[in-house]
Structure formats: C-alpha cells, structure tokens
Design an enzyme around this catalytic site. Structure first.
Site, PDB file in Angstrom:
ATOM      1  N   ARG A  75       1.072  -1.214   0.176  1.00  0.00           N
ATOM      2  CA  ARG A  75      -0.004  -0.105  -0.108  1.00  0.00           C
ATOM      3  C   ARG A  75       0.728   1.308  -0.093  1.00  0.00           C
ATOM      4  NH1 ARG A  75      -3.570  -0.028   5.065  1.00  0.00           N
ATOM      5  NH2 ARG A  75      -4.938  -1.742   3.829  1.00  0.00           N
ATOM      6  N   ARG A 144      -0.857   6.926   9.591  1.00  0.00           N
ATOM      7  CA  ARG A 144      -1.103   6.228   8.225  1.00  0.00           C
ATOM      8  C   ARG A 144      -1.306   7.375   7.206  1.00  0.00           C
ATOM      9  NH1 ARG A 144      -3.414   0.845   8.706  1.00  0.00           N
ATOM     10  NH2 ARG A 144      -2.325  -0.129  10.389  1.00  0.00           N
ATOM     11  N   LYS A 208      -2.522   1.407  15.026  1.00  0.00           N
ATOM     12  CA  LYS A 208      -2.768   2.168  14.049  1.00  0.00           C
ATOM     13  C   LYS A 208      -3.359   3.849  14.405  1.00  0.00           C
ATOM     14  CE  LYS A 208      -5.197  -0.530  11.502  1.00  0.00           C
ATOM     15  NZ  LYS A 208      -6.469  -1.280  10.547  1.00  0.00           N
ATOM     16  N   LYS A 210      -4.683   7.301  12.549  1.00  0.00           N
ATOM     17  CA  LYS A 210      -5.223   8.082  11.204  1.00  0.00           C
ATOM     18  C   LYS A 210      -5.867   9.359  11.233  1.00  0.00           C
ATOM     19  CE  LYS A 210      -7.059   3.493   9.676  1.00  0.00           C
ATOM     20  NZ  LYS A 210      -8.082   2.470   9.158  1.00  0.00           N
ATOM     21  N   CYS A 428     -15.205  -2.980   1.057  1.00  0.00           N
ATOM     22  CA  CYS A 428     -13.917  -3.394   1.097  1.00  0.00           C
ATOM     23  C   CYS A 428     -13.492  -4.427   0.162  1.00  0.00           C
ATOM     24  CB  CYS A 428     -13.637  -3.538   2.713  1.00  0.00           C
ATOM     25  SG  CYS A 428     -14.295  -5.279   3.285  1.00  0.00           S
ATOM     26  N   CYS A 434      -7.847 -10.772   1.959  1.00  0.00           N
ATOM     27  CA  CYS A 434      -8.122 -10.304   3.153  1.00  0.00           C
ATOM     28  C   CYS A 434      -8.084 -11.413   4.344  1.00  0.00           C
ATOM     29  CB  CYS A 434      -8.968  -9.130   3.445  1.00  0.00           C
ATOM     30  SG  CYS A 434      -9.210  -8.722   5.214  1.00  0.00           S
ATOM     31  N   CYS A 473     -16.074  -7.819   7.177  1.00  0.00           N
ATOM     32  CA  CYS A 473     -15.918  -8.383   8.802  1.00  0.00           C
ATOM     33  C   CYS A 473     -16.437  -6.930   9.560  1.00  0.00           C
ATOM     34  CB  CYS A 473     -14.630  -8.739   9.080  1.00  0.00           C
ATOM     35  SG  CYS A 473     -13.441  -7.775   9.227  1.00  0.00           S
ATOM     36  N   CYS A 477     -13.370  -1.533   6.906  1.00  0.00           N
ATOM     37  CA  CYS A 477     -12.865  -0.899   6.082  1.00  0.00           C
ATOM     38  C   CYS A 477     -13.424   0.216   4.866  1.00  0.00           C
ATOM     39  CB  CYS A 477     -11.843  -1.896   5.548  1.00  0.00           C
ATOM     40  SG  CYS A 477     -10.791  -2.758   6.589  1.00  0.00           S
TER      41      CYS A 477
HETATM   42 FE1  SRM Z   1      -8.707  -1.839   6.870  1.00  0.00          FE
HETATM   43  C1  SRM Z   1      -7.200  -4.534   8.312  1.00  0.00           C
HETATM   44  C2  SRM Z   1      -8.034  -3.067   3.931  1.00  0.00           C
HETATM   45  C3  SRM Z   1      -9.507   1.139   5.525  1.00  0.00           C
HETATM   46  C4  SRM Z   1     -10.152  -0.552   9.825  1.00  0.00           C
HETATM   47  N1  SRM Z   1      -7.698  -3.391   6.141  1.00  0.00           N
HETATM   48  C5  SRM Z   1      -7.109  -4.342   7.028  1.00  0.00           C
HETATM   49  C6  SRM Z   1      -6.324  -5.546   6.201  1.00  0.00           C
HETATM   50  C7  SRM Z   1      -4.854  -4.728   6.184  1.00  0.00           C
HETATM   51  C8  SRM Z   1      -6.283  -6.810   6.778  1.00  0.00           C
HETATM   52  C9  SRM Z   1      -5.168  -7.306   7.746  1.00  0.00           C
HETATM   53  O1  SRM Z   1      -5.130  -6.634   8.870  1.00  0.00           O
HETATM   54  O2  SRM Z   1      -4.472  -8.224   7.295  1.00  0.00           O
HETATM   55  C10 SRM Z   1      -7.009  -5.510   4.836  1.00  0.00           C
HETATM   56  C11 SRM Z   1      -6.447  -5.573   3.715  1.00  0.00           C
HETATM   57  C12 SRM Z   1      -7.414  -6.286   2.604  1.00  0.00           C
HETATM   58  C13 SRM Z   1      -6.608  -6.664   1.282  1.00  0.00           C
HETATM   59  O3  SRM Z   1      -6.523  -7.676   1.114  1.00  0.00           O
HETATM   60  O4  SRM Z   1      -6.275  -5.564   0.747  1.00  0.00           O
HETATM   61  C14 SRM Z   1      -7.734  -3.831   4.923  1.00  0.00           C
HETATM   62  N2  SRM Z   1      -8.654  -0.970   4.867  1.00  0.00           N
HETATM   63  C15 SRM Z   1      -8.532  -1.852   3.919  1.00  0.00           C
HETATM   64  C16 SRM Z   1      -8.722  -1.023   2.568  1.00  0.00           C
HETATM   65  C17 SRM Z   1      -7.847  -1.398   1.206  1.00  0.00           C
HETATM   66  C18 SRM Z   1     -10.267  -1.187   2.242  1.00  0.00           C
HETATM   67  C19 SRM Z   1     -10.629  -0.696   0.863  1.00  0.00           C
HETATM   68  O5  SRM Z   1     -11.132  -1.749   0.255  1.00  0.00           O
HETATM   69  O6  SRM Z   1     -10.519   0.199   0.398  1.00  0.00           O
HETATM   70  C20 SRM Z   1      -8.485   0.113   3.221  1.00  0.00           C
HETATM   71  C21 SRM Z   1      -7.162   0.963   2.995  1.00  0.00           C
HETATM   72  C22 SRM Z   1      -6.933   2.196   3.558  1.00  0.00           C
HETATM   73  C23 SRM Z   1      -5.703   2.865   3.537  1.00  0.00           C
HETATM   74  O7  SRM Z   1      -5.236   3.148   2.467  1.00  0.00           O
HETATM   75  O8  SRM Z   1      -4.900   3.021   4.485  1.00  0.00           O
HETATM   76  C24 SRM Z   1      -8.836   0.248   4.503  1.00  0.00           C
HETATM   77  N3  SRM Z   1      -9.595  -0.182   7.489  1.00  0.00           N
HETATM   78  C25 SRM Z   1      -9.836   1.085   6.676  1.00  0.00           C
HETATM   79  C26 SRM Z   1     -10.770   1.852   7.410  1.00  0.00           C
HETATM   80  C27 SRM Z   1     -11.688   3.156   6.622  1.00  0.00           C
HETATM   81  C28 SRM Z   1     -10.836   4.202   7.214  1.00  0.00           C
HETATM   82  O9  SRM Z   1      -9.809   4.241   7.717  1.00  0.00           O
HETATM   83  O10 SRM Z   1     -11.455   5.484   6.682  1.00  0.00           O
HETATM   84  C29 SRM Z   1     -10.993   1.252   8.792  1.00  0.00           C
HETATM   85  C30 SRM Z   1     -12.024   1.824   9.781  1.00  0.00           C
HETATM   86  C31 SRM Z   1     -11.723   2.971  10.425  1.00  0.00           C
HETATM   87  C32 SRM Z   1     -10.809   2.811  11.502  1.00  0.00           C
HETATM   88  O11 SRM Z   1      -9.566   2.557  11.435  1.00  0.00           O
HETATM   89  O12 SRM Z   1     -11.222   2.947  12.929  1.00  0.00           O
HETATM   90  C33 SRM Z   1     -10.138   0.051   8.870  1.00  0.00           C
HETATM   91  N4  SRM Z   1      -8.838  -2.534   8.774  1.00  0.00           N
HETATM   92  C34 SRM Z   1      -9.411  -1.925   9.806  1.00  0.00           C
HETATM   93  C35 SRM Z   1      -9.121  -2.662  11.029  1.00  0.00           C
HETATM   94  C36 SRM Z   1      -9.663  -2.600  12.320  1.00  0.00           C
HETATM   95  C37 SRM Z   1      -8.817  -1.358  13.311  1.00  0.00           C
HETATM   96  C38 SRM Z   1      -9.376  -1.269  14.673  1.00  0.00           C
HETATM   97  O13 SRM Z   1      -9.275  -0.385  15.123  1.00  0.00           O
HETATM   98  O14 SRM Z   1      -9.580  -2.223  15.277  1.00  0.00           O
HETATM   99  C39 SRM Z   1      -8.319  -3.647  10.635  1.00  0.00           C
HETATM  100  C40 SRM Z   1      -7.734  -4.851  11.530  1.00  0.00           C
HETATM  101  C41 SRM Z   1      -6.537  -4.474  12.388  1.00  0.00           C
HETATM  102  O15 SRM Z   1      -5.968  -3.300  12.317  1.00  0.00           O
HETATM  103  O16 SRM Z   1      -6.367  -5.502  13.094  1.00  0.00           O
HETATM  104  C42 SRM Z   1      -8.013  -3.523   9.232  1.00  0.00           C
HETATM  105 FE1  SF4 Z   2     -10.869  -7.330   5.423  1.00  0.00          FE
HETATM  106 FE2  SF4 Z   2     -12.752  -6.888   7.335  1.00  0.00          FE
HETATM  107 FE3  SF4 Z   2     -11.515  -4.855   6.396  1.00  0.00          FE
HETATM  108 FE4  SF4 Z   2     -12.961  -6.046   4.825  1.00  0.00          FE
HETATM  109  S1  SF4 Z   2     -13.419  -4.910   6.661  1.00  0.00           S
HETATM  110  S2  SF4 Z   2     -10.739  -5.414   4.164  1.00  0.00           S
HETATM  111  S3  SF4 Z   2     -12.855  -8.141   5.450  1.00  0.00           S
HETATM  112  S4  SF4 Z   2     -10.457  -6.579   7.516  1.00  0.00           S
END
Ligand code: SRM
Ligand code: SF4
Length: 554
Positions: A75, A144, A208, A210, A428, A434, A473, A477
């Site tokens: 990324r 990030r 993390k 943001k 997402c 994922c 899930c 995201c």
């Molecule tokens: Fe996310 C984890 C994809 C935005 C909350 N997210 C992941 C991972 C990396 C899975 C992993 O930990 O192994 C996913 C990768 C999937 C893949 O195969 O590509 C993933 N997140 C994404 C993306 C690519 C979704 C999309 O389709 O666009 C977004 C990438 C953003 C970026 O460029 O940095 C993405 N993730 C978000 C958002 C939205 C936002 O930030 O505006 C959230 C919710 C907001 C927040 O953070 O509260 C989000 N992602 C998470 C979480 C839960 C974090 C937490 O507070 O517990 C995880 C899991 C973790 O961190 O353990 C996670």
């Molecule tokens: Fe993966 Fe859950 Fe984020 Fe979707 S919402 S990309 S399933 S970690």
C-alpha cells in the site's frame, strides 16, 4: 499511563525490531518459503506491506500438503491522494510487471497492489521509489496515509488545505532508516541502537493512527471516523486553521460489547501555524496513555473514553503549553463524490470518474484503465484518488480539456450513467486476499446492488441519494458504520444489517438485524422502502427516516 507488565506480543516485537528492521533482511532472502518469519509479518506492515495468501486456494493447497499460496500486498503512502501523470504511468507499469496487474484505490485515498511474490518485493518497492513513491508507514502502529478533501471547486483555498495532508504526513513519519536499509540497499545500521525518534521512540504507537482533513461543506473523507479529524475553517474568505476532532474510529468485534464505533470528539480550534504541533502532541499523548496490553482496545478512541474528553484535552493542552480556542461553526452537506467536470479558482479543470470498489479495470463499454493510461501518456492530466475509491483527473488546462473529453468519450467514461446508490456505494476488499474476511464484499456488492436497484425503481426511489456500504468483517474498512445502509459480514453469505447513518457522516448507524442472507436483506429493504415512501416527511433522507421510526437491536 499504562504499565508495562502485560505487554501484548506486538509490543515486544516492536521493541525488539531495531527500528523496524526485524530480521527482514534474512526473511526476504530465505529461498525455502514464500513467507517471511513470524515477527517480520508484523514488522513488515510498518513498511506498508502485508503478507497474505490466496484464500480461494487454501483448501486445495492444504489437500496437496503444500505451503499456502503466499504473496504480499503493498500500500503506497500518498497523502491527499495525488500522483502526477508520469507517476501514474510508472504505477501502471509496476502493477503489470510485479502484481496482479490491478491498481486498487482504497477508502483512504491511496492505492494498493496484491499478489507480489516475495522475490519481487524489493524490485517493486525500488521501482516505486524511483517514481518518488513510497510505502513507509502506510500501515503499522504509526500515522497512516493522511486524507484530504478532493473537490477543488468547493473552496477557494482548496489547494492550501489539501497541501496540509503532505505536511502532516511528513511531520509524523518515523525517523528510522529501516525502509532505506531493507528495500533500497541503504546504509546499514551499526550496532543495535536505532535512530532516535522523539515521537515514536522504540515502541511506536499502541495501534494504527489515522488523520483526515475535511473541507466543508464536503465530508467525503468521513472526518469523524479518524483518530484525528481536521475540519478546515475559513473566515472572511481566508483559511485560518482547523477545528480538531479526536478519538474517531469504527472497528468493532462481533459479540464483544467493549469494542465500539465512535465519532471523533470536537476538542476546539487551532490556527494553521499550530496545527502540526497539535497533531504531533495528540499522537504523543496516545503513545503514552494508550493501552499496550489489549490491541482490541488500544485505539485512541478507547484512550479518550478512559481519560474522558476533558481529561484528554487537559493533558494535551498542558503538553502544548496553550489552550485550544472554542470550535468554530461548520456545516457538512455532502459525502458522495462530485462526478464529471469542475473547475478551481485558477481556471484549471478536474474530472471525477467512477471506479467500482476502487478496482481500476476495463469493463464492457467502460475502459477506465485505458482512459487514465491514454491521458497520462500524453501528460494531459494528473491523477487524484478519492476516499470514495474513485479517481479524479487533475490540473487540466483549458487548452487540454477537449483532448481529455475526447478520451473520456472514446472509452465510455463521459457518457456512463449510474444509479445514485451504485455511484456512492463502498465495499472493502475482503475475499480472496483479506485474511480477516468472514464474508464477501467487493466481489459481491455490485451484484447485490443490481437486485436493490429494481426495488428502488419499484418504489420510485432510483433518484434517491442513498449510501450503502459493505464489509467482509466488523473492522469497518469501507466505513459501513457511517452508511444509511451498512452490511457487515458475519459468515459466508450472512451480514449484520445496520441502518440510519445520516448523509453527511455525522451519525453512526445502528444494528437492525443479525446474520441476514440475501433474500432477507432484499425483503427488509423492500418493506422499508415502501414505508419510507408512505411516511417520510418532506426531504427526509432514508437514514433520517429509519432513525425516526426504526426498531433497532442495539
Ligand atoms: Fe482496513 C485491516 C483493507 C481502510 C479498519 N484493512 C485491514 C487489512 C490490512 C487486513 C489485515 O489486517 O490483514 C485489509 C487488507 C485487505 C486486502 O487484501 O487488501 C484492509 N482497510 C483496507 C482497505 C484497502 C479497504 C478498501 O477496500 O479500500 C482500506 C485501506 C486504507 C488505506 O489506504 O490505508 C482500509 N480499515 C480501513 C478503514 C476506513 C478508514 O480508515 O477510513 C477502517 C475503519 C476506520 C478505523 O480504522 O477505525 C479500517 N482495517 C481496519 C481494522 C480495524 C482497526 C481497529 O481499530 O481495530 C483492521 C484490522 C486491524 O488493524 O487489526 C484492518
Ligand atoms: Fe478485510 Fe474486514 Fe477490512 Fe474488509 S473490513 S478489508 S474483510 S479487515
């Protein structure tokens, strides 16, 4: 301050990592496996890289007693989402050479690339770096990618504010030279003591972190969902600073009520010249007070609720040595991208185009990948990614506008008509890459929308602005907790249904029904659309209506 007695495994891994180096050097050259060592799977995230495996092939590989089909996702860190024409050409080339070939625009305004095998990681990072692009701190327990509002026509000071994304990102970058050492053959660290880092020290943040900048009246960045949200404020036609929100975050865990989505709390106003210092100190308070024992409860939102908003603010102000001014008035009216043409105060033109779930691929009659390629090859436009997973063609001169229009028409971009629900939908990544996905999202939402559209048509609602978002899930995201209709994967083919977010991203939705399959989702929507049409008040949105009349589980 949290005690260091029961630190999580991740904390030990950070401390032992020698400034995020870990044993990555050895892991990357180990020819016996397609993965990296266990501790490196965590440390590599700070370099913007995730180890993954093809989940569609897990059973088959296991059956054949083979190692999982490992590959990596990179990324990039692109504050504000802007790349030049030349950079896009390079991105396109690198994507085709080393990855699945698909550029994926994320919900945080950057791009990621899947399917890179371990042996090709280094060349990929090097090639991106040669283009002036890196992935440092795109993931991991650090700040990030910083988001910023994308729409230049809405504000005369758009560029000034948008540039802040880069300033903040640079200000909060880790000081370690590990990225250069591991990926770019940079100088090696002598001894075990890494470069001093006043912000991250040797333990980085608890989780993390943001930051997003919104430029009212538009809130496509979902500013309330960030650890720090900055709302640009103007007075007498001048940009003067930001209202500061802290403690936003969306993720929950199914069945664990100690986890919750939370909107950022409005702390006050800071003038432009004090903004960098303020965000730095907020991160530092989180560094010192965040939970380092239980990662599920370690985001800033939980720290703030433990300390109370007032307690957190007092600690912050004490460290800053000044008090935040009272927040200034602001209003958000919109979140969906403004499609088509717009112009900035300097007369430059911009065109926003739809990219379904951020996957830049050509489909029948809609060759978005080819269109961007053609435009950037001729240097007619730059490229900006939006937080709605779309693309904006940028900085187009009046002279070049007709040539851009011709390309848009040739590839079916200019004439594409979409229902409003599809246009503003987010999903997402989820399966097949994922590791946390419990259900499909981007591979499924488009077909579900094709079944929701006839329902909307039946109730005369096709022209209705309606935000629908799906994730595989509860991590959230695609920010489903801020949608009017949120669908959150619980198991294959089953989603928890959330309703009643507002249209400007200032109200969280609520759990309406659990573990719903497609037939149940469609039946519920059909019933609620009918009720909405019959009982709504004038100009009441669907989300506001359900908020008023709905019966929720929680
Ligand atoms: Fe996310 C984890 C994809 C935005 C909350 N997210 C992941 C991972 C990396 C899975 C992993 O930990 O192994 C996913 C990768 C999937 C893949 O195969 O590509 C993933 N997140 C994404 C993306 C690519 C979704 C999309 O389709 O666009 C977004 C990438 C953003 C970026 O460029 O940095 C993405 N993730 C978000 C958002 C939205 C936002 O930030 O505006 C959230 C919710 C907001 C927040 O953070 O509260 C989000 N992602 C998470 C979480 C839960 C974090 C937490 O507070 O517990 C995880 C899991 C973790 O961190 O353990 C996670
Ligand atoms: Fe993966 Fe859950 Fe984020 Fe979707 S919402 S990309 S399933 S970690």
């Amino acid at each position: 301050m949290s005690t260091d007695t029961k630190l999580s495994v991740a904390e030990a891994q950070k401390l032992a990592s020698r400034g995020l180096r870990g044993t990555l050097g050895a892991s990357l050259t180990d020819p016996l496996t397609g993965q990296v060592a266990e501790a490196d799977q965590f440390i590599i995230k700070f370099h913007g890289i995730y180890q993954q495996d093809n989940r569609d092939r897990r059973d088959e590989r296991e059956h054949k007693k083979l190692e999982r089909d490992y590959s990596f996702m990179i990324r990039l860190r692109i504050p504000g989402g802007d790349v030049s024409a030349e950079q896009w050409q390079g991105i396109h080339r690198v994507a085709k050479q080393y990855t699945t070939g698909v550029v994926k625009i994320t919900t945080r305004q950057t791009v990621q690339f899947h399917g890179i095998i371990k042996a090709k990681l280094k060349p990929t990072v090097k090639d991106f770096y040669a283009l002036g692009l890196d992935s440092i701190a795109a993931c991991g327990d650090v700040n990030r990618n910083v988001m910023a509002g994308v729409h230049p026509s809405l504000s005369p000071f758009h560029k000034e504010v948008h540039d802040f994304a880069d300033k903040i990102s640079t200000h909060l970058l880790p000081k370690t030279q590990a990225f250069s050492e591991v990926w770019l053959d940079g100088e090696k660290l002598v001894g075990d003591t890494p470069e001093p880092d006043p912000l991250y020290q040797d333990r980085y943040l608890p989780r993390k972190f943001k930051i997003a900048i919104a430029i009212p009246p538009h809130n496509e960045v979902d500013v309330f969902a960030n650890d720090i949200g900055l709302i640009a404020i103007q007075e007498n036609g001048k940009f003067i600073g930001f209202n500061v929100l802290a403690g936003g975050g969306l993720s929950t865990t199914h069945g664990n009520s100690s986890t919750y989505a939370r909107l950022g709390s409005l702390l006050g106003f800071v003038p432009t010249e004090k903004t960098l210092e303020t965000v730095w100190q907020i991160a530092a308070v989180q560094r010192d007070f965040g939970n380092r024992e239980e990662r599920r409860l370690s985001r800033l939102k939980y720290t703030i609720d433990r300390m109370s908003v007032e307690g957190f603010k007092a600690t912050l102000e004490e460290r800053l040595g000044f008090k935040l001014a009272p927040a200034k008035p602001f209003e958000f009216t919109q979140r969906g991208d403004i499609y088509g043409w717009q112009q900035d105060v300097n007369g430059l033109h911009y065109f926003t185009a739809f990219v379904e779930n951020g996957r830049v691929i050509d489909t029948e009659g809609y060759a978005i990948e080819q269109a961007i390629f053609d435009m950037t090859a001729q240097n007619l436009a730059g490229v900006r990614f939006t937080g709605n997973q779309n693309v904006m063609l940028t900085y187009i001169t009046t002279e070049n506008k007709p040539a851009v229009q011709t390309i848009l028409e040739k590839h079916g971009i200019a004439q594409r008509e979409l229902s409003k629900i599809r246009r503003d939908a987010l999903a997402c990544v989820a399966l097949n890459t994922c590791p946390l996905a419990m259900a499909e999202a981007q591979r499924y939402l488009p077909s579900l929308i094709s079944k929701v559209e006839p329902l909307l048509a039946k109730h005369g609602l096709l022209e209705q602005e309606l935000y629908i978002r799906m994730t595989g899930c509860p991590n959230g995201c695609a920010r489903p907790y801020l949608a009017e209709i949120g669908m959150i994967g619980k198991a294959m083919g089953e989603y928890n249904l959330y309703f009643a977010g507002d249209q400007s991203g200032q109200r969280l939705n609520r759990l309406y029904a659990e573990s719903q399959n497609e037939a149940q989702i469609l039946e519920t929507l059909d019933k609620l659309f009918a009720q909405y049409v019959a009982e709504r008040t004038k100009s009441e949105s669907f989300g506001d209506f359900i908020q008023r009349v709905g019966t929720f589980l929680v």
